[in-house]
Design a protein around this motif. Sequence first.
Motif, PDB file in Angstrom:
ATOM      1  N   ALA A 118       0.832  -1.210   0.000  1.00  0.00           N
ATOM      2  CA  ALA A 118       0.000   0.000   0.000  1.00  0.00           C
ATOM      3  C   ALA A 118       0.865   1.258   0.000  1.00  0.00           C
ATOM      4  CB  ALA A 118      -0.918  -0.004   1.217  1.00  0.00           C
ATOM      5  N   LEU A 119       1.984   1.189   0.690  1.00  0.00           N
ATOM      6  CA  LEU A 119       2.862   2.372   0.745  1.00  0.00           C
ATOM      7  C   LEU A 119       3.554   2.593  -0.596  1.00  0.00           C
ATOM      8  CD1 LEU A 119       4.556   1.889   4.256  1.00  0.00           C
ATOM      9  CD2 LEU A 119       2.636   3.383   3.653  1.00  0.00           C
ATOM     10  N   ILE A 120       4.098   1.514  -1.155  1.00  0.00           N
ATOM     11  CA  ILE A 120       4.747   1.594  -2.475  1.00  0.00           C
ATOM     12  C   ILE A 120       4.072   0.522  -3.339  1.00  0.00           C
ATOM     13  CG2 ILE A 120       6.909   1.671  -3.748  1.00  0.00           C
ATOM     14  CD1 ILE A 120       8.392   1.875  -1.080  1.00  0.00           C
ATOM     15  N   PRO A 121       2.941   0.880  -3.933  1.00  0.00           N
ATOM     16  CA  PRO A 121       2.220  -0.122  -4.737  1.00  0.00           C
ATOM     17  C   PRO A 121       2.896  -0.324  -6.087  1.00  0.00           C
ATOM     18  CG  PRO A 121       1.040   1.969  -4.737  1.00  0.00           C
ATOM     19  CD  PRO A 121       2.254   2.167  -3.877  1.00  0.00           C
ATOM     20  N   ALA A 122       2.467  -1.347  -6.788  1.00  0.00           N
ATOM     21  CA  ALA A 122       2.940  -1.517  -8.167  1.00  0.00           C
ATOM     22  C   ALA A 122       2.471  -0.330  -8.995  1.00  0.00           C
ATOM     23  CB  ALA A 122       2.390  -2.821  -8.742  1.00  0.00           C
ATOM     24  N   SER A 123       3.281   0.055  -9.975  1.00  0.00           N
ATOM     25  CA  SER A 123       2.863   1.181 -10.823  1.00  0.00           C
ATOM     26  C   SER A 123       1.777   0.716 -11.788  1.00  0.00           C
ATOM     27  CB  SER A 123       4.057   1.739 -11.588  1.00  0.00           C
ATOM     28  OG  SER A 123       4.610   0.735 -12.419  1.00  0.00           O
ATOM     29  N   LEU A 130      -6.956  -0.969  -2.404  1.00  0.00           N
ATOM     30  CA  LEU A 130      -5.851  -0.054  -2.108  1.00  0.00           C
ATOM     31  C   LEU A 130      -6.350   1.233  -1.437  1.00  0.00           C
ATOM     32  CD1 LEU A 130      -2.842   0.435  -2.251  1.00  0.00           C
ATOM     33  CD2 LEU A 130      -3.116   1.216  -4.615  1.00  0.00           C
ATOM     34  N   GLU A 131      -7.453   1.784  -1.925  1.00  0.00           N
ATOM     35  CA  GLU A 131      -7.990   3.029  -1.348  1.00  0.00           C
ATOM     36  C   GLU A 131      -8.317   2.841   0.132  1.00  0.00           C
ATOM     37  OE1 GLU A 131      -8.843   1.569  -4.082  1.00  0.00           O
ATOM     38  OE2 GLU A 131      -9.213   2.998  -5.703  1.00  0.00           O
ATOM     39  N   GLU A 173      -5.191   2.647   2.172  1.00  0.00           N
ATOM     40  CA  GLU A 173      -4.591   3.983   2.343  1.00  0.00           C
ATOM     41  C   GLU A 173      -5.322   4.775   3.426  1.00  0.00           C
ATOM     42  OE1 GLU A 173      -2.760   4.739  -2.141  1.00  0.00           O
ATOM     43  OE2 GLU A 173      -4.388   6.003  -1.426  1.00  0.00           O
ATOM     44  N   LEU A 208      -4.180   3.493   6.769  1.00  0.00           N
ATOM     45  CA  LEU A 208      -2.768   3.794   7.053  1.00  0.00           C
ATOM     46  C   LEU A 208      -2.534   5.281   7.325  1.00  0.00           C
ATOM     47  CD1 LEU A 208      -0.983   1.516   4.430  1.00  0.00           C
ATOM     48  CD2 LEU A 208      -0.699   1.413   6.908  1.00  0.00           C
ATOM     49  N   ALA A 209      -3.402   6.114   6.775  1.00  0.00           N
ATOM     50  CA  ALA A 209      -3.204   7.566   6.896  1.00  0.00           C
ATOM     51  C   ALA A 209      -3.190   8.023   8.351  1.00  0.00           C
ATOM     52  CB  ALA A 209      -4.285   8.294   6.110  1.00  0.00           C
ATOM     53  N   LEU A 223       5.354   6.784   8.887  1.00  0.00           N
ATOM     54  CA  LEU A 223       6.498   7.559   8.404  1.00  0.00           C
ATOM     55  C   LEU A 223       7.844   6.903   8.723  1.00  0.00           C
ATOM     56  CD1 LEU A 223       5.526  11.315   8.693  1.00  0.00           C
ATOM     57  CD2 LEU A 223       5.881   9.935   6.643  1.00  0.00           C
ATOM     58  N   LEU A 280       8.182   4.000   6.505  1.00  0.00           N
ATOM     59  CA  LEU A 280       8.363   4.381   5.102  1.00  0.00           C
ATOM     60  C   LEU A 280       9.840   4.636   4.781  1.00  0.00           C
ATOM     61  CD1 LEU A 280       6.726   4.960   2.523  1.00  0.00           C
ATOM     62  CD2 LEU A 280       6.598   7.348   3.250  1.00  0.00           C
ATOM     63  N   ILE A 281      10.555   5.241   5.745  1.00  0.00           N
ATOM     64  CA  ILE A 281      11.990   5.488   5.530  1.00  0.00           C
ATOM     65  C   ILE A 281      12.700   4.163   5.260  1.00  0.00           C
ATOM     66  CG2 ILE A 281      14.127   6.207   6.684  1.00  0.00           C
ATOM     67  CD1 ILE A 281      12.399   8.330   8.148  1.00  0.00           C
ATOM     68  N   TYR A 296      11.676   2.730   1.793  1.00  0.00           N
ATOM     69  CA  TYR A 296      12.378   3.354   0.662  1.00  0.00           C
ATOM     70  C   TYR A 296      13.824   2.846   0.564  1.00  0.00           C
ATOM     71  CZ  TYR A 296       8.672   6.862  -0.089  1.00  0.00           C
ATOM     72  OH  TYR A 296       7.488   7.505  -0.372  1.00  0.00           O
TER      73      TYR A 296
END
Lengths: 535, 143
Positions: free
Chosen positions: B24-29, B84-85, B88, B91-92, B98, B101-102, B105
């Motif tokens: 969900a944080l970095i989904p497939a494009s 996905l929505e 999100e 997770l928001a 955060l 997420l670091i 990435y």
Amino acid sequence: MGRDEAVDVLIVGAGASAAALAWSLADTRMQILCLEQGDWVRPQELPGNYLDWEARHLTDFHFSPNVRRRPEDYPVNDSQSAIQVSMFNAVGGSTILYAAHFPRFRPEDFRVRSVDGVGDDWPIDYETLAPFYDLNAEVMGVSGLAGDPAYPPKRFPLPPVPLGKLGAKLAAGFERLGWHWWPSDSAIITQDYRGRAACVNAGTCLVGCPRGAKGSVDVTYWPEALRRGVRLRTRCRVREVTVDEQGMASGVVYYDGEGKEHHQRAHVVVLACNGIGTPRLLLTSRSKLFPEGLANRSGLVGKNLMFHPYAMVTGVFDEPLEGYKGPTGCCIMSQEFYRTDQSRGFARGYSFEILRGFGPVSTALWGMQQGLVPWGRNHHRAMAEVFDHIAGMVAICEDLPEDTNYVDLDPELRDQHGIPAPRIHYRLSENSQRMLAHAVDRAREVLEAAGARQTFAQAPLPFAGWHLMGTARMGRDPRTSVVNEWGRCHDVKNLFIVDGSIFVTSAAVNPTNTIQALALYIADQMKRRLANLFD
Amino acid sequence: MHAEQLNLDLAAEELDLLTAVLDALIPASDDGRFPGAGSLGCARQVARNCSKVPGLLELVRCGLRELAESSRARWNEPFEVLRLEAREQLLAHQSFVLPLLIQAYIVYYQQPAVLAALGLEPRPPHPQGYAMREYGEDPAPKG
């Protein structure tokens, strides 16, 4: 405690200045021994060989010893400092991680008091150091372009690093504004040189160069110095410099890699531990004769700490810049705003250095920080707009010496051997704050003139305490300085200091070239005065 | 030692949930060039990285538990099967996102498949490096 056989010259630290001094003194065939708390860094272990190289810049190859926390590091209490201390402890010292941007001081940098009425004048001048800058360029392998109007004539053994698309774009921005720019002086070899292989533009300079193309002193001075008989012992942490009844340095007490305590005796002791480590060691070396710390009768050991406050401004461009290629910190520089102009509201000035772009990890983290790269469904679209579309530039501001910025010993924090940690007291002066603000505005102008659609600024950069200067300053008057004009302590006539501690002022350029030129000059003075070195 | 132990203690269901969170944080494009971070198999490495940051793995584990509960309370479904929505939205409001997420990435953007999708060669920078034009074909300063 083991008592080791006395050597002629004992050097503490194996970084930029130690290596240059040891190399030069090797001519004398004296017994020279260097003690280094770190170890050799093996090229095959450097992060640039691995896919996680960017991640390791955030962990075991971080600039800060407080984050890295390797066994050879000592903690630094910089919690009360506007700028955090950066250094690396190894054979090669901080040159392992430096960008190798390698400018010289300008002639007027040695007489700031005379020119601008601020700071102090040095007891030596540019002309004195010029031959040693030339010698250093030969040994380190410096790339650059002759003819920069900001300097007296300089020689370069190698042609400049490539500008790349990014550099050419930024150069065009400077051209549009009519501002000075020049290809960087870089201690990075652009052609095969003295047995070292040329740079391949991998862009990993800040986590070490596995190829040895970057001039870290473990691949330049040290191999030659060792071949010529200098001895180097690693994993040896010095606790104190000892003195005899006459007040002369008699050696050092150190812990070896197994934690065993030794007394290494020496006829001459040279400190090359950087602008934080050297005052720390002098302050831990208290004795009946030197109750306030060794060589500290002036009270100036640790005082006048100078960093270079940095501003970083990053531009986002529409077109790809190939910014992941090329030497990370070396591209072009500008000294358009180097000299004092009273209308700007601050004394002295700054240099601009154009960096490259970021790798993927750094881009994502930077984009997150700036609110440009969200997580979720829009992530990839946003990332595509910034990855390889950003160019960074920094302003490196001259820091003036001030009594209120200093290093002392932390009353509680200690390293693994129980030696007190250094504590940093540093605030940004009003002058520095004004200079940073000016630099940010001018950097935005350059980036916009080059075509940036957005710019982002950070000033001061927090983890930018790379340049550690001024804490055992040089001068002719023992009341106002710690060492004389050739690096010998006023109070202890067989104790020398050769690192950035002895700087009187900081100029507005990276200091390593000047640190090494000074070390070569001091070594030259020692050789010339061998018969009466202690008079 | 402690960090490794924590990582080993991460239960299979926690890893599955972390995988769904990463996707969900970095989904497939949309064009399929970039894989999702979870589907790419980053969860274990992300958890290992989290275990090296004091307190982070515990924060993430607590967050995952809360997330699972929130998902059931709000959607009556496990988080892993939500659209996905909906993921999100949940997770928001999570404080662990955060710092996680670091690490996400850091792990995601060193994967060869991701480097290739970015247009880079999927290899470390050394020893090959990158070709650049030598200085001399560039604009010259006027002096």
